[in-house]
Motif scaffolding. Sequence first.
Motif, PDB file in Angstrom:
ATOM      1  N   MET A  78     -32.595   4.250 -15.453  1.00  0.00           N
ATOM      2  CA  MET A  78     -31.315   3.727 -14.994  1.00  0.00           C
ATOM      3  C   MET A  78     -30.242   4.123 -15.993  1.00  0.00           C
ATOM      4  SD  MET A  78     -30.163  -0.163 -14.057  1.00  0.00           S
ATOM      5  CE  MET A  78     -30.682  -0.044 -12.354  1.00  0.00           C
ATOM      6  N   LYS A  79     -29.121   4.611 -15.450  1.00  0.00           N
ATOM      7  CA  LYS A  79     -27.953   4.945 -16.268  1.00  0.00           C
ATOM      8  C   LYS A  79     -27.017   3.739 -16.291  1.00  0.00           C
ATOM      9  CE  LYS A  79     -28.997   9.397 -16.525  1.00  0.00           C
ATOM     10  NZ  LYS A  79     -29.378  10.057 -17.752  1.00  0.00           N
ATOM     11  N   PHE A  80     -26.324   3.545 -17.420  1.00  0.00           N
ATOM     12  CA  PHE A  80     -25.362   2.459 -17.555  1.00  0.00           C
ATOM     13  C   PHE A  80     -23.966   3.052 -17.709  1.00  0.00           C
ATOM     14  CE2 PHE A  80     -29.343   0.532 -18.486  1.00  0.00           C
ATOM     15  CZ  PHE A  80     -29.230  -0.742 -17.968  1.00  0.00           C
ATOM     16  N   VAL A  81     -23.051   2.600 -16.828  1.00  0.00           N
ATOM     17  CA  VAL A  81     -21.695   3.147 -16.771  1.00  0.00           C
ATOM     18  C   VAL A  81     -20.702   1.995 -16.877  1.00  0.00           C
ATOM     19  CG1 VAL A  81     -20.046   4.422 -15.357  1.00  0.00           C
ATOM     20  CG2 VAL A  81     -22.476   5.070 -15.316  1.00  0.00           C
ATOM     21  N   PHE A  96     -24.716  12.984 -12.474  1.00  0.00           N
ATOM     22  CA  PHE A  96     -26.078  12.436 -12.467  1.00  0.00           C
ATOM     23  C   PHE A  96     -26.800  12.954 -11.230  1.00  0.00           C
ATOM     24  CE2 PHE A  96     -24.180   8.383 -14.510  1.00  0.00           C
ATOM     25  CZ  PHE A  96     -24.319   8.916 -15.779  1.00  0.00           C
ATOM     26  N   SER A  97     -28.103  12.942 -11.275  1.00  0.00           N
ATOM     27  CA  SER A  97     -28.911  13.309 -10.117  1.00  0.00           C
ATOM     28  C   SER A  97     -28.640  12.337  -8.972  1.00  0.00           C
ATOM     29  CB  SER A  97     -30.393  13.244 -10.507  1.00  0.00           C
ATOM     30  OG  SER A  97     -31.200  13.080  -9.385  1.00  0.00           O
ATOM     31  N   ASP A  98     -28.680  12.842  -7.725  1.00  0.00           N
ATOM     32  CA  ASP A  98     -28.479  11.983  -6.551  1.00  0.00           C
ATOM     33  C   ASP A  98     -29.499  10.858  -6.474  1.00  0.00           C
ATOM     34  OD1 ASP A  98     -26.268  13.335  -5.678  1.00  0.00           O
ATOM     35  OD2 ASP A  98     -27.256  14.338  -4.003  1.00  0.00           O
ATOM     36  N   ASP A  99     -30.665  11.046  -7.055  1.00  0.00           N
ATOM     37  CA  ASP A  99     -31.726  10.039  -7.005  1.00  0.00           C
ATOM     38  C   ASP A  99     -31.662   9.035  -8.144  1.00  0.00           C
ATOM     39  OD1 ASP A  99     -32.837  11.115  -4.680  1.00  0.00           O
ATOM     40  OD2 ASP A  99     -34.001  12.573  -5.838  1.00  0.00           O
ATOM     41  N   GLU A 100     -30.738   9.214  -9.068  1.00  0.00           N
ATOM     42  CA  GLU A 100     -30.635   8.332 -10.236  1.00  0.00           C
ATOM     43  C   GLU A 100     -30.123   6.960  -9.833  1.00  0.00           C
ATOM     44  OE1 GLU A 100     -31.534   7.410 -13.698  1.00  0.00           O
ATOM     45  OE2 GLU A 100     -31.241   9.569 -13.689  1.00  0.00           O
ATOM     46  N   SER A 101     -30.631   5.913 -10.481  1.00  0.00           N
ATOM     47  CA  SER A 101     -30.084   4.568 -10.291  1.00  0.00           C
ATOM     48  C   SER A 101     -29.067   4.316 -11.403  1.00  0.00           C
ATOM     49  CB  SER A 101     -31.194   3.509 -10.320  1.00  0.00           C
ATOM     50  OG  SER A 101     -31.868   3.537 -11.563  1.00  0.00           O
ATOM     51  N   VAL A 102     -28.043   3.513 -11.065  1.00  0.00           N
ATOM     52  CA  VAL A 102     -26.951   3.268 -12.012  1.00  0.00           C
ATOM     53  C   VAL A 102     -26.591   1.795 -12.008  1.00  0.00           C
ATOM     54  CG1 VAL A 102     -24.511   3.753 -12.512  1.00  0.00           C
ATOM     55  CG2 VAL A 102     -25.979   5.590 -11.719  1.00  0.00           C
ATOM     56  N   CYS A 103     -26.278   1.288 -13.185  1.00  0.00           N
ATOM     57  CA  CYS A 103     -25.716  -0.051 -13.324  1.00  0.00           C
ATOM     58  C   CYS A 103     -24.293   0.109 -13.846  1.00  0.00           C
ATOM     59  CB  CYS A 103     -26.541  -0.890 -14.291  1.00  0.00           C
ATOM     60  SG  CYS A 103     -25.866  -2.545 -14.545  1.00  0.00           S
ATOM     61  N   PHE A 104     -23.322  -0.337 -13.050  1.00  0.00           N
ATOM     62  CA  PHE A 104     -21.915  -0.312 -13.450  1.00  0.00           C
ATOM     63  C   PHE A 104     -21.570  -1.663 -14.068  1.00  0.00           C
ATOM     64  CE2 PHE A 104     -22.010   2.426  -9.622  1.00  0.00           C
ATOM     65  CZ  PHE A 104     -21.540   3.602 -10.170  1.00  0.00           C
ATOM     66  N   LEU A 105     -20.767  -1.638 -15.128  1.00  0.00           N
ATOM     67  CA  LEU A 105     -20.289  -2.871 -15.753  1.00  0.00           C
ATOM     68  C   LEU A 105     -18.780  -2.813 -15.892  1.00  0.00           C
ATOM     69  CD1 LEU A 105     -23.116  -1.996 -17.577  1.00  0.00           C
ATOM     70  CD2 LEU A 105     -22.817  -4.413 -17.988  1.00  0.00           C
ATOM     71  N   ASP A 106     -18.108  -3.900 -15.533  1.00  0.00           N
ATOM     72  CA  ASP A 106     -16.672  -4.006 -15.774  1.00  0.00           C
ATOM     73  C   ASP A 106     -16.446  -4.065 -17.282  1.00  0.00           C
ATOM     74  OD1 ASP A 106     -16.133  -4.066 -13.067  1.00  0.00           O
ATOM     75  OD2 ASP A 106     -15.955  -6.248 -12.974  1.00  0.00           O
ATOM     76  N   ASN A 107     -15.290  -3.598 -17.732  1.00  0.00           N
ATOM     77  CA  ASN A 107     -15.000  -3.584 -19.175  1.00  0.00           C
ATOM     78  C   ASN A 107     -14.358  -4.865 -19.667  1.00  0.00           C
ATOM     79  OD1 ASN A 107     -11.907  -3.333 -19.626  1.00  0.00           O
ATOM     80  ND2 ASN A 107     -12.320  -1.958 -17.919  1.00  0.00           N
ATOM     81  N   ASP A 108     -14.106  -5.813 -18.775  1.00  0.00           N
ATOM     82  CA  ASP A 108     -13.330  -6.991 -19.165  1.00  0.00           C
ATOM     83  C   ASP A 108     -14.109  -8.293 -19.034  1.00  0.00           C
ATOM     84  OD1 ASP A 108     -13.487  -7.050 -16.431  1.00  0.00           O
ATOM     85  OD2 ASP A 108     -11.338  -7.271 -16.090  1.00  0.00           O
ATOM     86  N   THR A 109     -15.420  -8.207 -19.155  1.00  0.00           N
ATOM     87  CA  THR A 109     -16.253  -9.403 -19.053  1.00  0.00           C
ATOM     88  C   THR A 109     -17.181  -9.455 -20.267  1.00  0.00           C
ATOM     89  OG1 THR A 109     -16.231  -9.230 -16.651  1.00  0.00           O
ATOM     90  CG2 THR A 109     -17.932 -10.631 -17.611  1.00  0.00           C
TER      91      THR A 109
END
Length: 199
Positions: free
Chosen positions: A1-4, A95-108
């Motif tokens: 999992m990628k973290f963005v 990223f690869s189309d099959d990659e999973s990603v977790c997005f995080l807001d920058n203000d929490t």
Amino acid sequence: MKFVVLCGGAGTRLAQSNGFPKPWNLVLRVPMLQYVLEQIPSNEVTLVVNKDLAYLNLETVLPHYVNKTFNVLYLERATRGALETAYLGLQLAKFSDDESVCFLDNDTVYSLGSVQFPEQTPFIGVSTATESRPYCYVKMDTSNRMTELAEKRCISQTYACGVYGVSRVGDFCRIAKTVLVRPKSSPEFYMSSYYETLS
């Protein structure tokens, strides 16, 4: 999992109050972004950043605050919300189309501790509200499945706390693109717009 981490908006409400860009606002004398980055359970983090924040030199400065490797991607303009920031950022990240990603807001300020991030299914991080605030509220069924989302309208005591997971980059980009070209009444594209299409 990628973290963005999403930092693509203008953050004008906070900048008008204290002069700092939103990710660099101080909480107990520490930049808010540092709290976010410290909680990510990965040594590699991608930041999607509005080019107006390039003067902060995040790729040089952040390793002095947090011991991680950073890929800072600059967008050409401020975005119309987290969904557009995520979509444009993934175009740059390649990223690869099959990659999973977790997005995080920058203000929490998060406390992710021992959170398990499901890679095979989309998810939204939630918490319990103690008072009415302008969050994205979520209704859940007894199996902890989301049944309804409402932006800026209190429908429950559960709210989305700025952590959004997608199981496949390719699916997310395809759906996000259709949402972003749709006419809408609000000028902002929230992440909830993506999750509403899944239900």
